[in-house]
Design a protein around this motif. Structure first.
Motif, PDB file in Angstrom:
ATOM      1  N   TRP A   1       0.740  -1.156   0.201  1.00 63.56           N
ATOM      2  CA  TRP A   1      -0.135  -0.026  -0.159  1.00 63.56           C
ATOM      3  C   TRP A   1       0.949   1.267  -0.023  1.00 63.56           C
ATOM      4  CZ3 TRP A   1      -3.833  -1.644   4.429  1.00 63.56           C
ATOM      5  CH2 TRP A   1      -5.010  -2.559   3.988  1.00 63.56           C
ATOM      6  N   GLY A   2       2.351   1.309   0.360  1.00 61.86           N
ATOM      7  CA  GLY A   2       2.781   2.334   0.366  1.00 61.86           C
ATOM      8  C   GLY A   2       3.801   3.033  -0.555  1.00 61.86           C
ATOM      9  N   GLY A   3       3.503   2.126  -1.813  1.00 68.92           N
ATOM     10  CA  GLY A   3       4.263   2.467  -2.900  1.00 68.92           C
ATOM     11  C   GLY A   3       5.286   1.481  -3.001  1.00 68.92           C
ATOM     12  N   GLY A   4       5.271   0.418  -2.393  1.00 72.72           N
ATOM     13  CA  GLY A   4       6.775  -0.600  -2.281  1.00 72.72           C
ATOM     14  C   GLY A   4       6.559  -1.611  -3.552  1.00 72.72           C
ATOM     15  N   TRP A   5       7.434  -2.464  -3.321  1.00 72.79           N
ATOM     16  CA  TRP A   5       7.670  -3.616  -4.710  1.00 72.79           C
ATOM     17  C   TRP A   5       6.551  -4.274  -5.228  1.00 72.79           C
ATOM     18  CZ3 TRP A   5       7.826  -8.761  -4.417  1.00 72.79           C
ATOM     19  CH2 TRP A   5       7.995  -9.144  -3.377  1.00 72.79           C
ATOM     20  N   LEU A   6       5.773  -4.679  -4.131  1.00 69.89           N
ATOM     21  CA  LEU A   6       4.551  -5.294  -4.568  1.00 69.89           C
ATOM     22  C   LEU A   6       3.528  -4.650  -5.339  1.00 69.89           C
ATOM     23  CD1 LEU A   6       3.746  -7.750  -1.361  1.00 69.89           C
ATOM     24  CD2 LEU A   6       4.571  -8.500  -3.678  1.00 69.89           C
ATOM     25  N   ALA A   7       3.472  -3.530  -4.973  1.00 67.26           N
ATOM     26  CA  ALA A   7       2.608  -2.561  -5.805  1.00 67.26           C
ATOM     27  C   ALA A   7       3.060  -2.167  -7.293  1.00 67.26           C
ATOM     28  CB  ALA A   7       2.088  -1.314  -4.808  1.00 67.26           C
ATOM     29  N   GLN A   8       4.282  -2.370  -7.470  1.00 65.23           N
ATOM     30  CA  GLN A   8       5.052  -1.927  -8.565  1.00 65.23           C
ATOM     31  C   GLN A   8       5.098  -2.997  -9.463  1.00 65.23           C
ATOM     32  OE1 GLN A   8       8.402  -0.510  -6.374  1.00 65.23           O
ATOM     33  NE2 GLN A   8       8.226   1.704  -7.188  1.00 65.23           N
ATOM     34  N   LEU A   9       4.803  -4.143  -9.049  1.00 63.66           N
ATOM     35  CA  LEU A   9       4.725  -5.426 -10.059  1.00 63.66           C
ATOM     36  C   LEU A   9       3.954  -5.184 -11.319  1.00 63.66           C
ATOM     37  CD1 LEU A   9       4.154  -8.393  -7.771  1.00 63.66           C
ATOM     38  CD2 LEU A   9       6.262  -7.779  -8.785  1.00 63.66           C
ATOM     39  N   GLY A  10       2.925  -4.223 -11.333  1.00 63.57           N
ATOM     40  CA  GLY A  10       2.369  -4.017 -12.651  1.00 63.57           C
ATOM     41  C   GLY A  10       3.007  -2.995 -13.613  1.00 63.57           C
ATOM     42  N   SER A  11       3.571  -1.980 -12.850  1.00 57.30           N
ATOM     43  CA  SER A  11       4.089  -0.809 -13.437  1.00 57.30           C
ATOM     44  C   SER A  11       5.603  -1.405 -14.084  1.00 57.30           C
ATOM     45  CB  SER A  11       4.338   0.374 -12.780  1.00 57.30           C
ATOM     46  OG  SER A  11       4.910   0.227 -11.647  1.00 57.30           O
ATOM     47  N   ASN A  12       6.336  -2.371 -13.016  1.00 64.25           N
ATOM     48  CA  ASN A  12       7.480  -2.489 -13.579  1.00 64.25           C
ATOM     49  C   ASN A  12       7.637  -3.952 -14.343  1.00 64.25           C
ATOM     50  OD1 ASN A  12       8.917  -0.495 -12.326  1.00 64.25           O
ATOM     51  ND2 ASN A  12       9.567  -1.748 -10.666  1.00 64.25           N
ATOM     52  N   LEU A  13       6.899  -4.758 -14.189  1.00 66.40           N
ATOM     53  CA  LEU A  13       6.766  -6.187 -14.898  1.00 66.40           C
ATOM     54  C   LEU A  13       5.608  -6.609 -15.873  1.00 66.40           C
ATOM     55  CD1 LEU A  13       8.678  -8.333 -12.080  1.00 66.40           C
ATOM     56  CD2 LEU A  13       9.746  -7.246 -14.148  1.00 66.40           C
ATOM     57  N   GLY A  14       4.840  -5.532 -15.523  1.00 64.82           N
ATOM     58  CA  GLY A  14       3.387  -5.837 -16.599  1.00 64.82           C
ATOM     59  C   GLY A  14       2.682  -6.910 -15.905  1.00 64.82           C
ATOM     60  N   LEU A  15       2.779  -7.242 -14.690  1.00 63.83           N
ATOM     61  CA  LEU A  15       1.733  -8.252 -14.049  1.00 63.83           C
ATOM     62  C   LEU A  15       0.529  -7.360 -13.362  1.00 63.83           C
ATOM     63  CD1 LEU A  15       4.494 -10.472 -11.908  1.00 63.83           C
ATOM     64  CD2 LEU A  15       3.172 -10.894 -13.946  1.00 63.83           C
ATOM     65  N   GLY A  16      -0.418  -7.441 -14.338  1.00 61.29           N
ATOM     66  CA  GLY A  16      -1.749  -6.751 -13.959  1.00 61.29           C
ATOM     67  C   GLY A  16      -1.457  -5.353 -13.551  1.00 61.29           C
ATOM     68  N   LYS A  17      -2.239  -4.925 -12.280  1.00 63.57           N
ATOM     69  CA  LYS A  17      -2.286  -3.781 -11.764  1.00 63.57           C
ATOM     70  C   LYS A  17      -1.099  -3.734 -10.769  1.00 63.57           C
ATOM     71  CE  LYS A  17      -5.215  -2.358 -14.870  1.00 63.57           C
ATOM     72  NZ  LYS A  17      -5.143  -3.728 -15.672  1.00 63.57           N
ATOM     73  N   GLY A  18      -0.287  -4.747 -10.443  1.00 61.04           N
ATOM     74  CA  GLY A  18       0.535  -5.177  -9.294  1.00 61.04           C
ATOM     75  C   GLY A  18      -0.298  -5.834  -8.336  1.00 61.04           C
ATOM     76  N   TYR A  19       0.343  -6.085  -7.460  1.00 61.64           N
ATOM     77  CA  TYR A  19      -0.533  -6.635  -6.291  1.00 61.64           C
ATOM     78  C   TYR A  19      -1.530  -5.943  -5.709  1.00 61.64           C
ATOM     79  CZ  TYR A  19      -1.236  -8.740  -1.686  1.00 61.64           C
ATOM     80  OH  TYR A  19      -1.880  -8.923  -0.140  1.00 61.64           O
ATOM     81  N   CYS A  20      -2.744  -6.400  -5.803  1.00 57.93           N
ATOM     82  CA  CYS A  20      -3.800  -5.758  -5.394  1.00 57.93           C
ATOM     83  C   CYS A  20      -4.633  -6.241  -4.101  1.00 57.93           C
ATOM     84  CB  CYS A  20      -4.934  -5.618  -6.468  1.00 57.93           C
ATOM     85  SG  CYS A  20      -4.415  -4.865  -7.784  1.00 57.93           S
ATOM     86  N   ASP A  21      -4.854  -5.511  -3.102  1.00 54.58           N
ATOM     87  CA  ASP A  21      -5.403  -5.877  -1.791  1.00 54.58           C
ATOM     88  C   ASP A  21      -6.324  -4.573  -1.302  1.00 54.58           C
ATOM     89  OD1 ASP A  21      -6.108  -6.703   0.546  1.00 54.58           O
ATOM     90  OD2 ASP A  21      -3.797  -7.418   1.244  1.00 54.58           O
ATOM     91  N   PHE A  22      -7.498  -4.583  -1.843  1.00 55.55           N
ATOM     92  CA  PHE A  22      -8.312  -3.388  -1.681  1.00 55.55           C
ATOM     93  C   PHE A  22      -8.260  -2.883  -0.154  1.00 55.55           C
ATOM     94  CE2 PHE A  22     -12.220  -0.984  -1.155  1.00 55.55           C
ATOM     95  CZ  PHE A  22     -11.854  -0.125  -2.016  1.00 55.55           C
ATOM     96  N   ALA A  23      -8.629  -3.885   0.752  1.00 57.75           N
ATOM     97  CA  ALA A  23      -8.750  -3.332   2.156  1.00 57.75           C
ATOM     98  C   ALA A  23      -7.901  -4.339   3.126  1.00 57.75           C
ATOM     99  CB  ALA A  23     -10.292  -3.225   2.693  1.00 57.75           C
ATOM    100  N   GLY A  24      -7.284  -5.106   2.596  1.00 65.38           N
ATOM    101  CA  GLY A  24      -6.266  -5.693   3.666  1.00 65.38           C
ATOM    102  C   GLY A  24      -6.626  -7.234   3.983  1.00 65.38           C
ATOM    103  N   SER A  25      -6.888  -8.202   3.088  1.00 65.45           N
ATOM    104  CA  SER A  25      -6.918  -9.544   3.340  1.00 65.45           C
ATOM    105  C   SER A  25      -5.740  -9.996   3.660  1.00 65.45           C
ATOM    106  CB  SER A  25      -7.688 -10.179   2.061  1.00 65.45           C
ATOM    107  OG  SER A  25      -9.138 -10.109   2.048  1.00 65.45           O
TER     108      SER A  25
END
Lengths: 552, 129
Positions: free
Chosen positions: A250-274
């Motif tokens: 959620w803080g702009g870290g590497w999991l969220a960047q999987l989409g922009s850096n490697l083209g994996l969907g929209k990056g790791y998506c976890d709307f509210a925290g499962s």
């Protein structure tokens, strides 16, 4: 020379005359249409002191154009004043929404306390309640000191809350040609530039989420966790374990960047925290439960297990309702606003939450009733919670039918998981926290990669990738990969980190109370006071007496 | 022995040390920040020394010894699975290849979490005695 002087004076005179003419023209020009309309509206607005002194029972006089602050009294109300007020109204609505949702999530602590204590024996009631009470303080302190900065210190960009620009210092590492965010750096003590209205709102909202994760662990380690070690462990989890993974997601870290850096969907998506909240809490609970070992009497010599019944099923069920109520802050609040791009999905998010809780209850209740013969109350409660946990990640990305399916699967899954953890792993989890939050949370993260329908659109992009989050069943297999990477990180990294951290604490402090204290119940030795001093305790079952004698 | 005054004092010491260390990190660019960080870490270390000193006084728990080697092996396998997933992301750009690497890595991690570590936890479990 004279000619030159004449020309100079003539030019100066001409310039002065032109300037004067322009000013006269400006003064004489009619006001623009918009300014005229604003003045007209202000003149017609029925908000004189005399009008309002008569009272406004119909609510038609209060709140007019005359309530818009004017920056320049001489110029009167301008279009810029109105536009600024519109902008402030948007942020005001979003602040109010996010804060109220945060308050609801904070109240979930009461629900957790009731559920966990109700599922424990009466001799440990005070201790279990106190762990749920004190974890709030431990987590909040640690998060204010360090945790918030690690998680959100590089998370600038939420336009719903005004941009959060003071939080713009993510520490990256460069790997394979891309920058990957590792942790944030701004916001310790909420001092300096982070003394900011928007930062305060996001701090409160994120803090109560973090505390939810911490509370999960107390359930799995209940009835045998030394209060001192619980306190230190909770402080460290609030300072490091939770914020690190939350930054990545959620803080702009590497999991969220999987989409922009490697083209994996929209990056790791976890709307509210499962994953961020519940699975982090669940896998940490598993690590602590393994280190701390099962309660005396939980397992027999042949490895079979005994049911150690909690003392208050009414507290459990009421606690569940409190949690379900608080979840309406958890999921819809994660839009971080009610006004702005995509924020009107709050209705959809709330209904998805409701439905998954409902079908989760059905999943667990029908499973227990059909296979064990009784609609077990505690498992039904866990089914409700598992459904809510599972829908937390996908609630903003899926439709109601998918929500119902996700919740139902979670309800059945929690029953299977409780049995597996107890009978196969020989791990004692008094309240089922590992199954509800760990298994349910991981299933929720996975379900985003399967069921996200591509209809949600929060400002046209998610995690910096344009388009809507779309799962495998709607055509994007790469989103599923991003979710699996998140799950692998939760199991591979977060679990390992928590295990090592609590192992070190076990070496220095000891995780578990003495056998003597455990047999007596933790209320007197650990807390100095019984939870219910006027109760007459029933005799313990025979298997418990045998186990206690063996330990003694 | 259960909860004691010594526990309360050492926990207070720990919180003071953590707060000072955090303040040191927050103001690390200034001289006072560096001093606060060093002092904070020293206080945290002192609190842990207190913790380990009072630990034997708190009574013996009903817990068997968990083999250290097996626990380390479990953690190593769990981390190896995670690294397999991360490595897979860069080995191939195809979605199918990355999906395979992710599932493989997860399976490896689960061996550590669901087999090796529970085995270590119940190897000398007190209920077996």
């Amino acid at each position: 020379m004279k000619i030159a002087r004449c020309i100079t004076w003539s030019c100066a005179l001409a310039v002065m005359l032109m300037a004067g003419a322009v000013n006269v023209a400006r003064a004489d020009a009619p006001p623009s249409a918009s300014a005229a309309e604003l003045k007209d509206a202000a003149a017609k607005a029925p908000t004189t002191a005399a009008d309002l002194s008569q009272g406004d029972p119909g609510g038609t006089l209060t709140g007019t154009i005359n309530d818009v602050p004017v920056t320049d009294a001489k110029a009167g109300l301008t279009l810029a004043d109105v536009a600024n007020q519109v902008g402030q109204n948007k942020i005001g609505i979003n602040f109010t929404w996010t804060l109220i949702c945060g308050f609801l999530v904070m109240f979930m602590q009461a629900g957790f306390a009731m559920v966990e204590s109700g599922l424990c024996r009466v001799k440990n009631a005070n201790h279990t309640y106190m762990m749920n009470f004190f974890v709030y303080g431990c987590g909040l302190l640690a998060y204010w000191l360090i945790g918030f900065a690690i998680q959100m210190g590089g998370a600038a960009g939420s336009m719903n809350l005004g941009g959060l620009q003071p939080l713009s210092a993510e520490f990256p590492v460069s790997l394979f040609g891309h920058n990957w965010g590792i942790f944030g750096q701004n916001g310790m003590f909420l001092a300096g530039h982070s003394y900011d209205v928007g930062v305060m709102v996001i701090f409160l909202f994120q803090m109560v989420f973090m505390d939810t994760a911490l509370t999960i662990v107390t359930g799995a380690a209940a009835e045998r966790w030394k209060f001192l070690t619980f306190s230190v462990s909770s402080v460290l989890m609030g300072a490091f374990t939770y914020p690190l993974f939350a930054n990545w997601a959620w803080g702009g870290g590497w999991l969220a960047q999987l989409g922009s850096n490697l083209g994996l969907g929209k990056g790791y998506c976890d709307f509210a925290g499962s994953g961020v909240v519940h699975a982090v809490g669940g896998v940490t609970a598993l690590a602590v439960a393994m280190i701390i070992g099962p309660r005396i009497g939980k397992f027999n010599r042949d490895g079979s297990s005994n049911a150690i019944i909690g003392h208050d099923i009414s507290a459990v069920l009421i606690g569940c309702f409190i949690l379900a109520f608080g979840w309406f802050g958890f999921n819809p609040g994660s839009t971080l606003g009610a006004s702005g791009a995509g924020c009107l999905r709050i209705g959809s998010v709330a209904v998805n939450t409701m439905l998954a809780g409902c079908t989760g209850t059905f999943g667990a209740l029908l499973y227990m009733w059909s296979l064990k013969g009784k609609p077990d109350a505690s498992m039904s409660a866990n089914g409700l919670l598992a459904g809510l946990v599972a829908i937390t990640a996908p609630s903003g990305f899926v439709n109601p039918i998918a929500s119902a399916i996700i919740g139902f699967v979670a309800g059945v899954l929690v029953c299977l998981s409780v049995s597996f953890i107890e009978n196969s792993l020989k791990v004692d989890d008094p309240v089922g926290a590992i199954s509800v939050h760990g298994a349910g949370g991981l299933w929720g993260v996975l379900s985003v990669g399967l069921f996200a329908d591509g209809k949600s659109n929060y400002g046209g992009s998610w995690n910096g990738v344009s388009g809507s989050v779309t799962g495998l069943f709607y055509g994007d297999a790469s989103q599923l990969v991003a979710q699996l990477v998140g799950i692998a990180t939760l199991i591979g990294f977060v679990f390992s980190f928590s295990f090592v951290l609590n192992w070190v604490l076990d070496i220095f402090l000891g995780q578990r109370v003495s056998a003597e204290s455990e047999i007596d119940g933790l209320d007197i030795p650990e807390m100095g006071q019984l939870g219910y001093p006027e109760f007459v305790f029933c005799a313990e079952p025979d298997f418990m007496k045998v186990a206690e004698q063996a330990v003694a | 022995m259960a909860a004691t005054k010594s526990q309360g004092r050492s926990f207070t010491l720990f919180l003071v040390g953590l707060t000072a260390a955090a303040a040191g990190i927050a103001y690390l660019s200034e001289g006072a920040g560096k001093v606060a960080l060093v002092i904070g870490l020293l206080i945290v270390a002192a609190s842990f020394w207190q913790f380990i000193k009072i630990k034997p006084l708190e009574g013996k728990p009903a817990l068997g010894l968990q083999p250290t080697g097996l626990k380390l092996a479990g953690i190593a396998v769990t981390l190896l699975g995670w690294l397999t997933v991360l490595g897979g992301l860069f080995v191939t750009p195809s979605v199918g290849g990355r999906l395979f690497a992710s599932i493989l890595g997860l399976a490896i991690s689960l061996v550590g979490v669901l087999y090796i570590l529970p085995t270590a936890a119940s190897k000398n479990a007190i209920w077996k005695a």
